[in-house]
Design an enzyme around this catalytic site. Structure first.
Site, PDB file in Angstrom:
ATOM      1  N   LYS A   1      -3.870  -0.952 -10.458  1.00 44.87           N
ATOM      2  CA  LYS A   1      -2.712  -0.244 -10.237  1.00 44.87           C
ATOM      3  C   LYS A   1      -1.446  -0.763 -10.906  1.00 44.87           C
ATOM      4  O   LYS A   1      -1.240  -1.810 -10.904  1.00 44.87           O
ATOM      5  CB  LYS A   1      -2.477  -0.794  -8.650  1.00 44.87           C
ATOM      6  CG  LYS A   1      -2.861   0.449  -7.720  1.00 44.87           C
ATOM      7  CD  LYS A   1      -2.451  -0.037  -6.327  1.00 44.87           C
ATOM      8  CE  LYS A   1      -2.112   0.917  -5.069  1.00 44.87           C
ATOM      9  NZ  LYS A   1      -2.004   0.483  -3.854  1.00 44.87           N
TER      10      LYS A   1
HETATM   11  O1  G3P Z   1      -1.315   1.346  -0.581  1.00 48.15           O
HETATM   12  C1  G3P Z   1      -0.122   2.034  -0.760  1.00 48.15           C
HETATM   13  C2  G3P Z   1       0.567   3.008   0.487  1.00 48.15           C
HETATM   14  O2  G3P Z   1      -0.733   3.581   1.176  1.00 48.15           O
HETATM   15  C3  G3P Z   1       1.436   2.068   1.330  1.00 48.15           C
HETATM   16  O3  G3P Z   1       1.620   2.689   2.435  1.00 48.15           O
HETATM   17  O4  G3P Z   1       2.595   2.617   4.586  1.00 48.15           O
HETATM   18  O5  G3P Z   1       3.146   0.722   3.080  1.00 48.15           O
HETATM   19  O6  G3P Z   1       4.275   3.199   3.093  1.00 48.15           O
HETATM   20  P1  G3P Z   1       2.893   2.365   3.654  1.00 48.15           P
END
Ligand code: G3P
Length: 216
Positions: free
Chosen positions: A83
């Site tokens: 990533k």
């Molecule tokens: O892994 C990346 C993403 O899914 C993070 O989500 O909930 O931290 O906005 P969030």
């Protein structure tokens, strides 16, 4: 549509994998902090549980640093996807890693133009964050519709991975639009299996079955 687990918690990942419905895993520094374990060790364990793509996030801000981290991650297991963030340096790293045969997931994508550049840089996956757009007062799923349209227009092979999923409706909308993948927290994954009428139905069937047994 494939369903990935957005987690670095090995117990959750194992539980999800046991259902046969977990096609991959995404991790990030915040999830690793929550899990409280060594990143590389955790990734190794996750890759032994799930055969599908497992995303490992770089933390360097320059392309060379991202590439260096990416090469190290790629040695952990065959199914590692590196990533990198959606920045100029991230795009450079994406092209360099892709040339080396290492799959890249471009993360922190918040606009269709960013997704266009991601595909042009040869990424394996683009990760638009729908929940964080919703939090900011925008409609996250509109971004997925735009990216899907652009990728279809030019037959880009980059997979659309709906990230920052907050609820089962995000998953439903992602599938209706035709996204390739939704990565979901374990709590949302569990909810996908459930409906209150399923529980009511099972209860009724069991009650009736017991009545049949008593009559024998
Ligand atoms: O892994 C990346 C993403 O899914 C993070 O989500 O909930 O931290 O906005 P969030």
């Amino acid at each position: 549509m494939q369903i990935f687990i957005d987690s670095a918690d090995v117990l959750e990942i194992r539980r999800a994998a046991e259902t046969g419905n977990c096609d991959g895993v995404t991790t990030n520094p915040s999830l690793i902090m929550k899990a409280g374990r060594d990143y590389n060790e955790t990734l190794k364990e996750i890759c032994s549980i799930v055969k599908g793509p497992v995303s490992a996030e770089t933390v360097s801000l320059d392309a060379d640093g991202m590439v260096k981290e990416g090469i190290t991650f790629s040695k952990i297991a065959k199914n590692i996807v590196v990533k990198v963030p959606m920045t100029v340096e991230g795009m450079k790293a994406c092209q360099m890693l892709t040339k080396k045969g290492i799959k890249v997931n471009v993360t922190l994508c918040f606009s269709a133009n960013q997704a266009l550049l991601t595909a042009k840089s040869g990424a394996f996956i683009v990760s638009p964050f729908v929940g964080r757009l919703d939090d900011a007062g925008e409609v996250g799923m509109d971004l997925i519709k735009d990216i899907k349209l652009i990728y279809d227009n030019y037959k880009f092979k980059t997979k659309i991975l709906v990230a920052s999923v907050r609820n089962t409706n995000h998953v439903l909308e992602a599938a209706k639009i035709g996204a390739d993948i939704a990565t979901v927290p374990y709590s949302v994954f569990e909810q996908l299996f459930k409906h209150s009428l399923t529980d009511v139905g099972i209860k009724k069937f069991l009650e009736d079955w017991e009545k049949v047994q008593k009559k024998k």
